[in-house]
Write an enzyme that holds these catalytic residues in place. Sequence first.
Site, PDB file in Angstrom:
ATOM      1  N   ASP A  32       9.647   2.535  -1.212  1.00  0.00           N
ATOM      2  CA  ASP A  32       8.908   1.984  -2.350  1.00  0.00           C
ATOM      3  C   ASP A  32       8.567   3.207  -3.195  1.00  0.00           C
ATOM      4  OD1 ASP A  32       6.913   1.242  -4.149  1.00  0.00           O
ATOM      5  OD2 ASP A  32       6.275  -0.405  -2.859  1.00  0.00           O
ATOM      6  N   HIS A  33       9.275   3.380  -4.296  1.00  0.00           N
ATOM      7  CA  HIS A  33       9.167   4.671  -4.989  1.00  0.00           C
ATOM      8  C   HIS A  33       7.748   4.931  -5.514  1.00  0.00           C
ATOM      9  CE1 HIS A  33       9.814   2.324  -8.692  1.00  0.00           C
ATOM     10  NE2 HIS A  33       9.352   3.355  -9.356  1.00  0.00           N
ATOM     11  N   HIS A  38       5.217  -2.598  -5.030  1.00  0.00           N
ATOM     12  CA  HIS A  38       4.395  -1.547  -5.640  1.00  0.00           C
ATOM     13  C   HIS A  38       2.911  -1.912  -5.733  1.00  0.00           C
ATOM     14  CE1 HIS A  38       8.385  -0.352  -6.526  1.00  0.00           C
ATOM     15  NE2 HIS A  38       8.509  -0.940  -7.693  1.00  0.00           N
TER      16      HIS A  38
HETATM   17  C1  BG6 Z   1      11.131  -1.146 -10.200  1.00  0.00           C
HETATM   18  C2  BG6 Z   1      11.248  -2.503 -10.815  1.00  0.00           C
HETATM   19  O1  BG6 Z   1      10.950  -1.232  -8.819  1.00  0.00           O
HETATM   20  O2  BG6 Z   1      10.011  -0.482 -10.763  1.00  0.00           O
HETATM   21  C3  BG6 Z   1      11.392  -2.400 -12.313  1.00  0.00           C
HETATM   22  O3  BG6 Z   1      12.397  -3.143 -10.265  1.00  0.00           O
HETATM   23  C4  BG6 Z   1      10.260  -1.603 -12.905  1.00  0.00           C
HETATM   24  O4  BG6 Z   1      11.444  -3.692 -12.909  1.00  0.00           O
HETATM   25  C5  BG6 Z   1      10.119  -0.286 -12.164  1.00  0.00           C
HETATM   26  O5  BG6 Z   1      10.567  -1.374 -14.256  1.00  0.00           O
HETATM   27  C6  BG6 Z   1       8.873   0.437 -12.606  1.00  0.00           C
HETATM   28  O6  BG6 Z   1       8.871   1.716 -12.043  1.00  0.00           O
HETATM   29  P1  BG6 Z   1       8.167   2.919 -12.794  1.00  0.00           P
HETATM   30  O7  BG6 Z   1       8.307   4.067 -11.868  1.00  0.00           O
HETATM   31  O8  BG6 Z   1       8.877   3.102 -14.089  1.00  0.00           O
HETATM   32  O9  BG6 Z   1       6.753   2.474 -13.007  1.00  0.00           O
END
Ligand code: BG6
Length: 523
Positions: free
Chosen positions: A210-211, A273
């Site tokens: 989960d980045h 997230h």
């Molecule tokens: C991803 C989603 O996991 O996270 C995207 O699939 C979203 O829809 C993105 O835009 C948002 O990530 P960040 O790091 O740009 O907030």
Amino acid sequence: MSAPSLEIPLRLSEAMTSPLEPLKRGDPCTAVILGAGGDLTRRKLMPALYHLLHDGLLHDDFSVVGAAREDLTDQGFRDKMKQAILESEEIGHVPDATWDHFAQRIHYVRGDMTDPNFFAAVSARVAEFERESGQSRGRLFYLALPPSVYGTAVELLSSTGLVPRMDDPAQRPWARVIIEKPFGSSLDTARALNQTVLKRLAEHQVYRIDHYLGKETVQNLLVLRFANSIFEPIWNRQHIHHVQITAAETVGVEHRAGYYEQAGVVRDMFQNHLLQLLALTAMEPPVAFRAEEVRDEKVKVLRAIRPITAATIDQFAVRGQYGPGAIDGAAVPGYRQEDRVAPRSTTPTYAALRFLVDNWRWQGVPFYVRSGKRMARRATEIAIQFQRPPHLMFQQDAGRSFAANVLVIRIQPNEGVSLCFEIKIPGVDVRTTSVQMDFGYGNAFGSTDHSAYETLLLDAMVGDGTLYARSDQVEAAWALVDPVVQAWAAEAPRDFPNYVSGSWGPGIADAFIARDGARWREP
Ligand code: BG6
Ligand code: NDP
């Protein structure tokens, strides 16, 4: 009107004025990216690996193998990856010497995963590096593949012997698999995928990414809460009125309609997230910053959240879909006009959910969580709204009431922490106003150019799963969002599209939070 801001003049400790020695470096290993022809590899994974090497965080005994269906040589793949790194937002400039150092570690295997010869070819390549290395070299497989083939990929990695099951986490050389999101599309499918994976591998070999957990400020949330003594005593229902977690994006669905039409905002952002952010905000102090201890506490929070059901959904959730509008002055189409979106699509691109955590610490404190595409501004933040003072002894100007104290943790952009409090306006009268004390990472440390993927890849190379999701956590999160997804699927919305692109979401979301005497903050 926003509160005037007081920048804190920051004195960094001596240790921070000189470069820090890294606390960890990757183990010797071969990283194999399955699906290396895709967007994720190009935009995130290769730039992250390059950056790790540039910062001296990869072991000298490291190779990366890209595996994909396109017919490419090692050199062809290296050229493509160099281009990708040059285009990456985080990097830009690539010195020749650093590139050469990285390029000699990049290799390519062509093939389709469904072809039995493909894994034999990967195996031969990996074995070749291990022979040359002469030391214990780990294997890290990254599934940058479509979610529909995650299970098959794990089964094949196991049956071909590339990733043997290791019940003892101390066994060397290690073999681990990183699985991208989405991990399942419902509780049932996530459970089935966990079963497939855990039949073949031990939990400690599986890294569900989960980045968000790799983001600097998300990790800082733990430091803020547990490396300071002033927050913990007031981090509870006696002092906190409610919590708002916002993940607002200005982008629309972009080129991902094929996936997003099926997913929608709740699966895309909440299951992973946002529930991770909620769990980190609400969890009890773990006894150590170690994977199992942190994960145990997070799971307890998810299990304490009151389930939302079809019968209660109207009290706990609102949904929205963007119509046409403008972002930064430029006209943008509505969701239904986007490429490959059904003209009468009912997919939500915005949701606001109210979660109640039924435990001693949080009883009666709502957690409002919202996320939307095509919102007014890009901002992800956690706002802790404290109780108002119980008795107001100061006279107020007509029309002004005391603002409650708010602690805001800005996840992105402009990463930092701010605290809003009341002060006296200088003068003979006792008049008050709200001010904001602000700590910005950028001001304090300069811009940080390392991405969440760097942190997460390095953690997987050293065997630290703290910032990855465990199987029970993934299932607990699905158990919470599944009923929302199903209830909304069963009853088509009548008001879509119900917010203008470039706004803060549908009007019903304001009424939703106002029922509890609160209002949305504007990040
Ligand atoms: C991803 C989603 O996991 O996270 C995207 O699939 C979203 O829809 C993105 O835009 C948002 O990530 P960040 O790091 O740009 O907030
Ligand atoms: P892409 O569709 O761009 O790439 C998928 C890759 O998988 C391609 O290289 C494709 O090969 C390959 N592939 C598909 N089927 C097979 C097969 N049978 N055998 C071998 N290779 C195969 O996806 P992304 O790179 O965007 O995403 C990869 C994963 O990461 C997805 O699960 C996605 O949900 C997840 N993810 C992606 C993010 C991103 O920013 N891109 C963010 C968060 C998660 P070919 O090129 O030949 O078609």
